[in-house]
Motif scaffolding. Structure first.
Motif, mmCIF file in Angstrom:
data_model
loop_
_atom_site.group_PDB
_atom_site.id
_atom_site.type_symbol
_atom_site.label_atom_id
_atom_site.label_comp_id
_atom_site.label_asym_id
_atom_site.label_seq_id
_atom_site.Cartn_x
_atom_site.Cartn_y
_atom_site.Cartn_z
ATOM 1 N N ARG A 81 0.797 -1.334 -0.122
ATOM 2 C CA ARG A 81 0.122 -0.033 -0.233
ATOM 3 C C ARG A 81 0.874 1.310 -0.018
ATOM 4 O O ARG A 81 0.554 2.325 -0.537
ATOM 5 N N HIS A 123 -6.314 0.485 -1.852
ATOM 6 C CA HIS A 123 -7.008 0.753 -0.479
ATOM 7 C C HIS A 123 -7.023 -0.445 0.581
ATOM 8 O O HIS A 123 -6.895 -0.392 1.693
ATOM 9 N N TRP A 124 -6.555 -1.635 -0.167
ATOM 10 C CA TRP A 124 -6.532 -2.869 0.729
ATOM 11 C C TRP A 124 -5.928 -4.038 -0.326
ATOM 12 O O TRP A 124 -6.382 -4.105 -1.377
#
Length: 553
Positions: free
Chosen positions: A488, A495-496
């Protein structure tokens, strides 16, 4: 068997014979089993049987494709080429008891089609549940439910799809399918590729251990091989249960053919020793269209488009049939405008469809990740010059040339098209890499988030195939705890990411937002594995960005 894809992997090439580290798997000793023992239970002599379940697919507002495979006699096992022509009748009704029959017909099952049959039923009502079954020689198949799509001009309040990919028989049980079947609330389910795997027994299992042997034991190469492997998968009770509950919308990825397949070959194919790639690819495609409830819109491919009222349309891609050979990382050719992942005709078709779409959402069934994935933590002003100097894609340092990262010119053209035509609410639905991701799809990853996001992407993890913690053989979530923050930090559009768990997704769409709920399994090697909600992400209409939401739908 040759050693052409058994060589050790160098640190700087990052898995030349497998997709990336997340697709790597150490070869283990072959766990042989007699072929007959791995085949489906035989039918009694001269008594037709439906040993592989029933299924439906590709729902239209006025129709749906029905599928089954009949075993007419004991010797007519899949791939055998044996068995008589057999009339198979079908009936479709508005109720499970078949008191309100709306359509019926018959089709002949022949050895030439491996005794598989399809009925493309039309004249149905939109957005309607139906039940169907097949019959042959006095024997009825199991009863299954299907559902038509909403009318093209219908105002649809919501849609819900199961989303899966990468189901490796030898690596575990298909509990993900069982949990999706138990929901009872799906309009359809999307299979984004790797419905079957081509490897020989023991070569690609669960942390190197075969949970359950597939058939045939050899790597599948011939038409008979591919038919046998499809047949084995279709005996799985959880897969049969999901096929019996909702229509499937499927595309293929590489393992329906061979690892890292491209238009002219595959990493897992040795020309000559394993015949020609042309013959192998034709065999794989023939078996796929025989054994899958898929309606090809263009002969020999899986790219096509379905519509679900005014709420969404779904463009389904074929990213294997037309692509150029994968570039070697560092070769400089990933940015070559003459190389393609889609082929010119398919890319033009996709662009035209996205531009002409009048639905709220434009979904794209996409077998490999389109969001860029870079390594390192250099600032944008250093990353681009370094990438150019090293001959790497200028959006970042590609570690997976099998994804869109290896075909950056196609990606740039597509994303520029979305931006230039103000095409909103494009959501890529992706499988392949055995990890779950929630991504923005930036026009320029090197300057994101200052640059725009052209679309969003939800990537589902594998049903059973090894992911990062499996490859390094550590407890679940060990790798993700370390890797996810690094990924990330280097990829601000991500985002994930969950690198370590197996499961499935549920995509829920309303006019306001498209939301993916990610579910994980307790243990892929346990046939009774439980399922639990892990996380949810959504993209709100008009934003082209992903955000976390804290409850599943």
């Amino acid at each position: 068997m040759t050693s052409r894809h058994r060589s050790s992997e160098s640190a700087n090439s990052l898995s030349p014979r497998r997709r990336t580290v997340v697709k790597a798997a150490a070869a283990t000793a072959v766990l042989g089993a007699p072929l007959a023992a791995a085949l489906p239970a035989r039918a009694a002599a001269d008594t037709p049987a439906f040993l592989h379940g029933v299924a439906s697919g590709d729902p239209l507002p006025d129709g749906v494709l029905l599928w089954t495979r009949v075993t007419p006699t004991a010797e007519a096992t899949p791939g055998s080429g044996l068995g008589p022509d057999t009339e198979v009748s079908w009936v479709l009704a508005k109720d499970k008891a078949f008191t309100a029959i709306v359509a019926k017909g018959s089709v002949t099952a022949t050895a030439a089609s491996d005794h598989t049959v399809k009925a493309d039923v039309r004249g149905l009502e939109p957005a309607t549940d139906y039940w169907f079954r097949f019959s042959a020689g006095g024997t009825d198949s199991p009863v299954a439910r299907t559902r038509t799509a909403p009318a093209a001009d219908a105002a649809v309040s919501g849609l819900r799809f199961g989303v899966v990919s990468c189901a490796n028989w030898e690596a575990g049980y298909f509990a993900a399918y069982r949990h999706l079947a138990a929901r009872g609330d799906l309009n359809a389910w999307l299979h984004l590729g790797d419905y079957i795997y081509e490897y020989k027994t023991g070569e690609y299992a669960a942390r190197g251990t075969v949970v359950r042997p597939h058939a045939p034991a050899n790597e599948i190469i011939t038409l008979t091989d591919y038919r046998l492997r499809h047949a084995k998968y279709k005996t799985d009770p959880d897969l049969q249960a999901l096929h019996a509950k909702a229509p499937v919308i499927a595309i293929w990825d590489d393992h329906e053919f061979a690892d890292n397949a491209w238009s002219g070959g595959a990493v897992n194919h040795t020309e000559g020793a394993e015949g020609t790639w042309t013959a192998r690819k034709a065999a794989a495609k023939q078996a796929y269209f025989e054994w899958m409830p898929v309606r090809p819109a263009v002969e020999g491919t899986t790219y096509r488009r379905l519509r679900f009222g005014k709420l969404a349309d779904l463009s389904l891609l074929d990213l294997r049939s037309f692509r150029s050979q994968q570039a070697s990382t560092g070769s400089g050719s990933v940015d070559d405008p003459d190389r393609t992942i889609t082929g010119r005709a398919q890319l033009d078709w996709l662009k035209a469809g996205l531009k002409a779409s009048d639905t709220t959402w434009r979904l794209v069934g996409n077998s490999v990740m389109i969001a860029p994935f870079v390594i390192g933590s250099l600032s944008a002003d250093l990353l681009k010059p370094l990438a150019k100097l090293l001959g790497l894609p200028q959006e970042g340092l590609a570690v997976n040339a099998d994804q869109w990262d290896g075909y950056t010119d196609d990606r740039r053209e597509l994303l520029a098209h979305l931006r230039a035509n103000a095409i909103r609410n494009t959501v890529f639905l992706t499988g392949d890499i055995h990890m779950a991701w929630a991504n923005d799809v930036p026009v320029d990853a090197g300057t994101y988030p200052l640059s725009a996001s052209a679309a969003t992407e939800f990537v589902v993890t594998s049903v059973t195939s090894d992911n990062l913690d499996d490859i390094v053989k550590v407890p679940e979530s060990t790798v993700s705890a370390v890797a996810a923050p690094v990924i990330r930090a280097a990829n601000r559009h991500v985002h994930w990411v969950d690198t370590d768990r197996h499961g499935y997704g549920v995509l829920d769409i309303t006019a306001e937002r498209a939301q993916m709920d990610y579910y994980v399994l307790s243990d892929r090697t346990n046939a009774s594995a439980t399922s639990s909600w892990a996380r949810s992400y959504r993209t709100r209409s008009g934003t082209q960005k992903v955000e976390r939401t804290y409850d599943p739908v």
